[in-house]
Design an enzyme around this catalytic site. Sequence first.
Site, mmCIF file in Angstrom:
data_model
loop_
_atom_site.group_PDB
_atom_site.id
_atom_site.type_symbol
_atom_site.label_atom_id
_atom_site.label_comp_id
_atom_site.label_asym_id
_atom_site.label_seq_id
_atom_site.Cartn_x
_atom_site.Cartn_y
_atom_site.Cartn_z
ATOM 1 N N ASP A 205 36.106 22.836 -31.121
ATOM 2 C CA ASP A 205 35.124 21.913 -29.944
ATOM 3 C C ASP A 205 35.337 20.407 -30.386
ATOM 4 O OD1 ASP A 205 33.236 22.308 -27.758
ATOM 5 O OD2 ASP A 205 32.187 21.021 -29.187
ATOM 6 N N ASP A 330 34.203 24.732 -18.786
ATOM 7 C CA ASP A 330 33.922 23.394 -18.633
ATOM 8 C C ASP A 330 34.427 22.964 -17.253
ATOM 9 O OD1 ASP A 330 32.317 22.989 -21.017
ATOM 10 O OD2 ASP A 330 33.985 22.280 -22.050
HETATM 11 C C1 NOJ Z 1 33.434 20.753 -25.286
HETATM 12 C C2 NOJ Z 1 32.765 22.135 -24.952
HETATM 13 O O1 NOJ Z 1 33.663 22.822 -24.382
HETATM 14 C C3 NOJ Z 1 31.437 21.927 -24.306
HETATM 15 O O2 NOJ Z 1 30.984 23.074 -23.522
HETATM 16 C C4 NOJ Z 1 30.317 21.179 -24.914
HETATM 17 O O3 NOJ Z 1 29.398 20.789 -24.011
HETATM 18 C C5 NOJ Z 1 30.769 20.061 -25.657
HETATM 19 N N1 NOJ Z 1 31.994 20.135 -26.046
HETATM 20 C C6 NOJ Z 1 29.755 19.832 -26.759
HETATM 21 O O4 NOJ Z 1 29.866 20.665 -27.687
#
Ligand code: NOJ
Length: 557
Positions: A205, A330
């Site tokens: 991440d 996302d």
């Molecule tokens: C990227 C992740 O894909 C997302 O879902 C998350 O909110 C942020 N990083 C923070 O961890």
Amino acid sequence: MTSPNPAWWTSAVVYQVYPRSFADSDGDGIGDLPGVRSKLDHLADLGVDVLWLSPVYRSPQDDNGYDISDYRDIDPAFGTLADFDGLLADAHARGIKIVMDLVVNHTSDEHPWFVESRSSTVSPKRDWYWWRDTREGPAGPEPTDWESYFSGPTWEHDPTTDQWYLHLFSRKQPDLNWENPEVRAAVHEMMGWWLDRGVDGFRMDVINMISKDVGPDDALRDGTDGFLFGPRLHEFLAEMHREVFAGRDADLITVGEMPGVTVEQARLVTDPARAELDMVFQFEHVGLDHDGDKWHARPLRLTDLKASFGRWQAGLADVGWNSLYWDNHDQPRAVSRFGDDSPAHRRDAATCLATLLHGHRGTPYVYQGEELGMANSTWGSIRDFRDIETLNHFAEATAAGADPDDVLATLRPASRDNARTPVQWDDTEHAGFTTGTPWIAVNPDHVEWNAAAQRDDPHSVLAHHRSLIALRHASRTVQLGDFEMLLPDHEDVYAYTRSLDGETLLVVCNVSGTPYALAELLPEAVGAELVLGNREHLPDHDDAVLGPWDARVLRLT
Ligand code: NOJ
């Protein structure tokens, strides 16, 4: 150039599971590990090689598990470590590897490390996070003027010690201080613990945010200069490789999520000789329809997409490796965003986009439901949304005076919740996702769009994904062939070749509802052998005409 012994993941396809929305085994409305386990045959039938599991660790769930309070336990909402071991064993028995989400740019504020760190300025873990004094800067008392990804400043004042801590995401996600070698050692040890348990790699991440230059610098604004690709990133990744992966990396897969990464940076990170990561997720193509920011969309210009994908294909052709994706947890659903989810075109648009993507050089990622043509949902009021990013943005924008209806209109197509509606297994009340009340509403279109309806239909979106994955497994040209973009200036038709050892495949996709005469665009395609198509079974199919959302893989030589 093709190495004689390409890594195993050059022929692999990864499937992402967002456990909260995948399958619920116990009726509490939240997907869980036994639910994932019960659906492994769906993945095996699709033919994927790897399952990437979004976070299942113990977490207060402020950001649906991307806020971890215990890296070595499973959140009770998802099950137990025994459930995890069972899932791993069952996946391995089907030849499917499991990749964990590694969220180590930040922890939860409820992680014992942070609880200890915030307790006093002399805590032994004080320096595990970023603490700063009040600074009377131009924009306020925060130590820098950086803006959080989830709205508001990146700093939270903590009354216990009258200092501020850094959080690039929510205030419940304090950033770890990777400058501190104890932090890095603790992360490495935890990663080794999961590898020893049998996991097959990590999706990391926002891993390009772990090295930071945290001011004081009054000139910083959005702050990305201070935390994207910071000065020690390569050093930290190489150290992680040495400490965690060295000697065992041949069977593993590592992919770093890297917002803002350039082709040149990705090439360095994924150069095998440098031993950092296998591949990265870049964001260029999912920003092409943003007008300023993600809440304001403009139509995608296909020529922009070609220029972008073309540069990434060329930039990582000799050294490094691409990951290929449209959807993840996302991103809004690609068929709605870049395709056409109207009844007339949805199946063809979903299969066309999939063909376009899967034909490239790189490792394709399929996000849960994408293989079913799942689309953006219908959203009424702000109460229908669950995502912290969405809710914070709505609160901030309306507090600043924006009309709530206008803000809602921007959220509906853009919210991350579009990706998070439950997987549509069948046409029953909650789409077969749960017997209880789902934590987020099921998309009403599940009565028509679901796995049960598609499983035995040879022309379904699901069947097409099965064929694309089988083609990647079977064809070295698809895995490793050279890439050449064709028709770079055409606004509707996306076409390219892949060539290896005397074989040339042509991928041609009509990314529009307007038919085109193939002979005028690509004469070499007329009469070529069809390897895989999405519309040849339809009554209006014509070999010489590229129909609406028509996608073909043709063998030229
Ligand atoms: C990227 C992740 O894909 C997302 O879902 C998350 O909110 C942020 N990083 C923070 O961890």
